[in-house]
Design a protein around this motif. Sequence first.
Motif, PDB file in Angstrom:
ATOM      1  N   ALA A 361       0.851  -1.245   0.000  1.00 56.60           N
ATOM      2  CA  ALA A 361      -0.171   0.121   0.000  1.00 56.60           C
ATOM      3  C   ALA A 361       0.919   1.171   0.029  1.00 56.60           C
ATOM      4  O   ALA A 361       0.680   2.219  -0.672  1.00 56.60           O
ATOM      5  CB  ALA A 361      -1.051   0.044   1.287  1.00 56.60           C
ATOM      6  N   ASP A 362       1.890   1.407   0.725  1.00 57.18           N
ATOM      7  CA  ASP A 362       2.829   2.539   0.892  1.00 57.18           C
ATOM      8  C   ASP A 362       3.551   2.599  -0.372  1.00 57.18           C
ATOM      9  O   ASP A 362       3.416   3.883  -0.920  1.00 57.18           O
ATOM     10  CB  ASP A 362       3.676   2.149   1.966  1.00 57.18           C
ATOM     11  CG  ASP A 362       3.053   2.534   3.509  1.00 57.18           C
ATOM     12  OD1 ASP A 362       2.297   3.100   3.382  1.00 57.18           O
ATOM     13  OD2 ASP A 362       3.918   1.990   4.260  1.00 57.18           O
ATOM     14  N   GLN A 366       2.554   6.266  -3.741  1.00 55.12           N
ATOM     15  CA  GLN A 366       3.294   7.019  -4.381  1.00 55.12           C
ATOM     16  C   GLN A 366       2.662   7.282  -5.839  1.00 55.12           C
ATOM     17  O   GLN A 366       3.175   8.062  -6.462  1.00 55.12           O
ATOM     18  CB  GLN A 366       4.787   6.456  -4.709  1.00 55.12           C
ATOM     19  CG  GLN A 366       5.496   6.264  -3.284  1.00 55.12           C
ATOM     20  CD  GLN A 366       5.486   7.704  -2.436  1.00 55.12           C
ATOM     21  OE1 GLN A 366       5.947   8.488  -3.050  1.00 55.12           O
ATOM     22  NE2 GLN A 366       5.402   7.352  -1.143  1.00 55.12           N
ATOM     23  N   LEU A 367       1.991   6.305  -6.254  1.00 58.00           N
ATOM     24  CA  LEU A 367       1.527   6.281  -7.733  1.00 58.00           C
ATOM     25  C   LEU A 367       0.149   6.882  -7.696  1.00 58.00           C
ATOM     26  O   LEU A 367      -0.174   7.869  -8.527  1.00 58.00           O
ATOM     27  CB  LEU A 367       1.114   4.722  -7.895  1.00 58.00           C
ATOM     28  CG  LEU A 367       0.949   4.351  -9.256  1.00 58.00           C
ATOM     29  CD1 LEU A 367       1.921   4.564 -10.243  1.00 58.00           C
ATOM     30  CD2 LEU A 367       0.360   3.013  -9.442  1.00 58.00           C
ATOM     31  N   THR A 368      -0.697   6.720  -6.677  1.00 58.20           N
ATOM     32  CA  THR A 368      -2.165   7.039  -6.745  1.00 58.20           C
ATOM     33  C   THR A 368      -2.732   6.923  -5.373  1.00 58.20           C
ATOM     34  O   THR A 368      -2.251   6.657  -4.194  1.00 58.20           O
ATOM     35  CB  THR A 368      -2.928   6.435  -7.847  1.00 58.20           C
ATOM     36  OG1 THR A 368      -4.206   6.509  -7.976  1.00 58.20           O
ATOM     37  CG2 THR A 368      -3.031   4.887  -7.530  1.00 58.20           C
ATOM     38  N   PRO A 420       2.827 -11.011  -9.673  1.00 56.72           N
ATOM     39  CA  PRO A 420       4.044 -10.767  -8.746  1.00 56.72           C
ATOM     40  C   PRO A 420       4.020  -9.519  -7.882  1.00 56.72           C
ATOM     41  O   PRO A 420       3.773  -8.500  -8.779  1.00 56.72           O
ATOM     42  CB  PRO A 420       5.434 -11.100  -9.491  1.00 56.72           C
ATOM     43  CG  PRO A 420       5.060 -11.402 -10.935  1.00 56.72           C
ATOM     44  CD  PRO A 420       3.417 -11.379 -11.045  1.00 56.72           C
ATOM     45  N   ILE A 421       4.275  -9.398  -6.892  1.00 60.22           N
ATOM     46  CA  ILE A 421       4.359  -8.205  -6.190  1.00 60.22           C
ATOM     47  C   ILE A 421       5.311  -7.133  -6.877  1.00 60.22           C
ATOM     48  O   ILE A 421       4.888  -5.878  -7.012  1.00 60.22           O
ATOM     49  CB  ILE A 421       4.988  -8.350  -4.658  1.00 60.22           C
ATOM     50  CG1 ILE A 421       4.137  -9.297  -3.833  1.00 60.22           C
ATOM     51  CG2 ILE A 421       5.448  -6.979  -3.892  1.00 60.22           C
ATOM     52  CD1 ILE A 421       4.497  -9.267  -2.366  1.00 60.22           C
ATOM     53  N   SER A 422       6.402  -7.723  -7.289  1.00 63.04           N
ATOM     54  CA  SER A 422       7.459  -6.695  -8.154  1.00 63.04           C
ATOM     55  C   SER A 422       6.800  -6.042  -9.418  1.00 63.04           C
ATOM     56  O   SER A 422       7.150  -5.047  -9.740  1.00 63.04           O
ATOM     57  CB  SER A 422       8.647  -7.458  -8.374  1.00 63.04           C
ATOM     58  OG  SER A 422       8.181  -8.768  -9.315  1.00 63.04           O
ATOM     59  N   ALA A 423       5.730  -6.554  -9.761  1.00 65.00           N
ATOM     60  CA  ALA A 423       5.228  -6.139 -11.056  1.00 65.00           C
ATOM     61  C   ALA A 423       3.745  -5.171 -10.768  1.00 65.00           C
ATOM     62  O   ALA A 423       3.120  -4.879 -11.578  1.00 65.00           O
ATOM     63  CB  ALA A 423       4.846  -7.267 -12.104  1.00 65.00           C
ATOM     64  N   VAL A 424       3.090  -5.388  -9.646  1.00 62.30           N
ATOM     65  CA  VAL A 424       1.884  -4.693  -9.171  1.00 62.30           C
ATOM     66  C   VAL A 424       1.836  -3.442  -9.668  1.00 62.30           C
ATOM     67  O   VAL A 424       0.856  -2.910 -10.049  1.00 62.30           O
ATOM     68  CB  VAL A 424       1.804  -4.757  -7.563  1.00 62.30           C
ATOM     69  CG1 VAL A 424       0.577  -3.999  -7.246  1.00 62.30           C
ATOM     70  CG2 VAL A 424       1.345  -6.395  -7.348  1.00 62.30           C
ATOM     71  N   GLY A 425       2.818  -2.472  -9.309  1.00 66.09           N
ATOM     72  CA  GLY A 425       2.868  -1.129  -9.511  1.00 66.09           C
ATOM     73  C   GLY A 425       2.890  -0.762 -10.890  1.00 66.09           C
ATOM     74  O   GLY A 425       1.863   0.101 -11.184  1.00 66.09           O
ATOM     75  N   ARG A 430      -0.576   0.850 -15.584  1.00 67.15           N
ATOM     76  CA  ARG A 430      -0.985   0.617 -17.018  1.00 67.15           C
ATOM     77  C   ARG A 430      -2.360   0.427 -17.255  1.00 67.15           C
ATOM     78  O   ARG A 430      -3.140   1.142 -17.884  1.00 67.15           O
ATOM     79  CB  ARG A 430      -0.353  -0.760 -17.513  1.00 67.15           C
ATOM     80  CG  ARG A 430      -0.262  -0.967 -19.145  1.00 67.15           C
ATOM     81  CD  ARG A 430       0.323  -2.214 -19.327  1.00 67.15           C
ATOM     82  NE  ARG A 430      -0.337  -3.479 -18.684  1.00 67.15           N
ATOM     83  CZ  ARG A 430      -1.391  -4.100 -19.006  1.00 67.15           C
ATOM     84  NH1 ARG A 430      -2.065  -3.468 -19.913  1.00 67.15           N
ATOM     85  NH2 ARG A 430      -1.680  -5.308 -18.395  1.00 67.15           N
ATOM     86  N   ARG A 431      -3.093  -0.357 -16.335  1.00 67.35           N
ATOM     87  CA  ARG A 431      -4.744  -0.794 -16.132  1.00 67.35           C
ATOM     88  C   ARG A 431      -5.348   0.588 -15.809  1.00 67.35           C
ATOM     89  O   ARG A 431      -6.340   0.934 -16.274  1.00 67.35           O
ATOM     90  CB  ARG A 431      -4.854  -1.688 -15.347  1.00 67.35           C
ATOM     91  CG  ARG A 431      -4.287  -3.077 -16.073  1.00 67.35           C
ATOM     92  CD  ARG A 431      -4.453  -4.574 -15.365  1.00 67.35           C
ATOM     93  NE  ARG A 431      -6.013  -4.599 -15.170  1.00 67.35           N
ATOM     94  CZ  ARG A 431      -6.394  -5.856 -14.433  1.00 67.35           C
ATOM     95  NH1 ARG A 431      -5.396  -6.751 -14.209  1.00 67.35           N
ATOM     96  NH2 ARG A 431      -7.627  -6.163 -14.422  1.00 67.35           N
ATOM     97  N   LEU A 432      -4.892   1.386 -15.017  1.00 64.70           N
ATOM     98  CA  LEU A 432      -5.407   2.701 -14.725  1.00 64.70           C
ATOM     99  C   LEU A 432      -5.374   3.866 -15.779  1.00 64.70           C
ATOM    100  O   LEU A 432      -6.246   4.764 -16.137  1.00 64.70           O
ATOM    101  CB  LEU A 432      -4.768   3.535 -13.370  1.00 64.70           C
ATOM    102  CG  LEU A 432      -5.410   2.720 -12.163  1.00 64.70           C
ATOM    103  CD1 LEU A 432      -4.409   3.066 -11.054  1.00 64.70           C
ATOM    104  CD2 LEU A 432      -6.845   2.982 -11.923  1.00 64.70           C
ATOM    105  N   GLN A 433      -4.418   3.770 -16.650  1.00 64.48           N
ATOM    106  CA  GLN A 433      -4.115   4.648 -17.756  1.00 64.48           C
ATOM    107  C   GLN A 433      -5.204   4.139 -19.141  1.00 64.48           C
ATOM    108  O   GLN A 433      -5.752   5.138 -19.413  1.00 64.48           O
ATOM    109  CB  GLN A 433      -2.715   4.502 -18.186  1.00 64.48           C
ATOM    110  CG  GLN A 433      -1.908   4.983 -17.408  1.00 64.48           C
ATOM    111  CD  GLN A 433      -1.769   6.481 -17.278  1.00 64.48           C
ATOM    112  OE1 GLN A 433      -1.930   7.286 -18.313  1.00 64.48           O
ATOM    113  NE2 GLN A 433      -1.504   6.961 -16.324  1.00 64.48           N
TER     114      GLN A 433
END
Length: 434
Positions: A361-362, A366-368, A420-425, A430-433
């Motif tokens: 979450a933290d 930073q993203l949204t 994977p956690i490393s790819a979540v952001g 991408r999906r929010l855009q």
Amino acid sequence: MSDLLDVITNLAKRRGFVFPSSEIYGGLASTWDYGPVGVELKRNVKEQWWRSMVQCRDDVVGLDAAILMAPDVWEASGHLATFTDPLVDCTVCKRRFRADQLDDRDCPNNKKGCEFTEAREFNLMFKTFLGPVEDDTHVVYLRPETAQGIFVNFPNVVTTSRRKPPFGIAQIGKSFRNEITPGKFTFRTREFEQMEMEFFVPPEQAGEWFEYWVEERRRWYVELGMKPERLRIRPHEQDELSHYSSETVDVEYEFPWGWGELEGIANRGDYDLRQHGEHSGKDLSYYDQPNERRYLPHVIEPAAGCDRATLAFLMDAYDEEEVRGEKRVVLRLDHRLAPVKIAVLPLSKNPDLVPVARKIADDLRQLTMVDYDETQAIGRRYRRQDELGTPFAVTVDFETLEDQAVTIRERDSMVQVRVPISAVGEELGRRLQA
Ligand code: ATP
């Protein structure tokens, strides 16, 4: 869903979109406060308006003028003389109504034919005093529209922004009208926020720019997900036109109680610059050097209400469906408008899961806009996020501790994928855009 207004008012209160103002004191009539998620939704509406009207255009600049203005402004604009509504009193229940809003002669309160007093013109501007002396020479008004702040700054903006007609000045801000009959939740209130743009054009181009802005503004609502069949463009009848306008249309939305105005688009001619020029004694004309001519620009004005747009987006997005025998309420808000974009939900309060979920979450913050929630059963938390219109939920479960991956659940389809956690952001970005 004929009671959609009640449903939305309740949802708004329960989930923190909109609260009655001063509620612990019994409230103040037709006055509302935006709660933690409501403020995000409304900010997003304003943000999208600013983006489309100012940021993405080369021919519109912004402004943030004061709410209090010299009283001469309202003299010149005609508001002191004509910004009135016809007021009638019901002689039976003593309530007051706008004469032009009574469908027939039945009193909306008593629901029967009553006697009304003769209509009196009631000025809608809020009055107050500047400084400690409360006499006529210190009277000022809370602005009833943001537009006049733009007109009186026309020369300042022309000289500092290097813009020449056709160009526009946009502004978002509070306006105040002492409405006789406010109501229908946030649709009509006495304090509200407007999103207005004055587009200054050479006189001979007014017609084409008017057409342009009508279509452009309709497109804005549709592009942000509003159902086109619930939107219409309604031209004003001749006897409806304001004193300054030669042509006006309303962009209307089909609310549960019928069609209601979201925005007015008016061809104001040179009325405002002419009036302010005459009253201030300043020359507000524009010198067109290449063509060696001086003229008063004509103005096309798209004037929208932020609170009304927010309410319409909220109502339009509301949906109910049945999922495995249970009712699911979901706000199908466009991603750009959704108050919270991502919910991060550990499957339980288990001490192994919580720190992992909190870290995700933290990072996503930073993203949204992110909501972290570890209370209640997971199903109830999904339902809460659906009611907020949150597009994505990230769930951290016991498998996460093994495979370093989480589940992403999409709001509308409820489809879940493992990432994977490393790819979540990156994946959510991408999906929010999209
Ligand atoms: P109405 O006919 O509904 O009173 P209007 O034609 O007087 O509106 P405008 O002066 O054109 O409204 O203002 C532009 C926009 O500002 C409106 O389309 C509306 O979205 C918003 N607005 C105006 N008055 C109110 C109000 N009392 N409460 C909320 N929004 C308002």
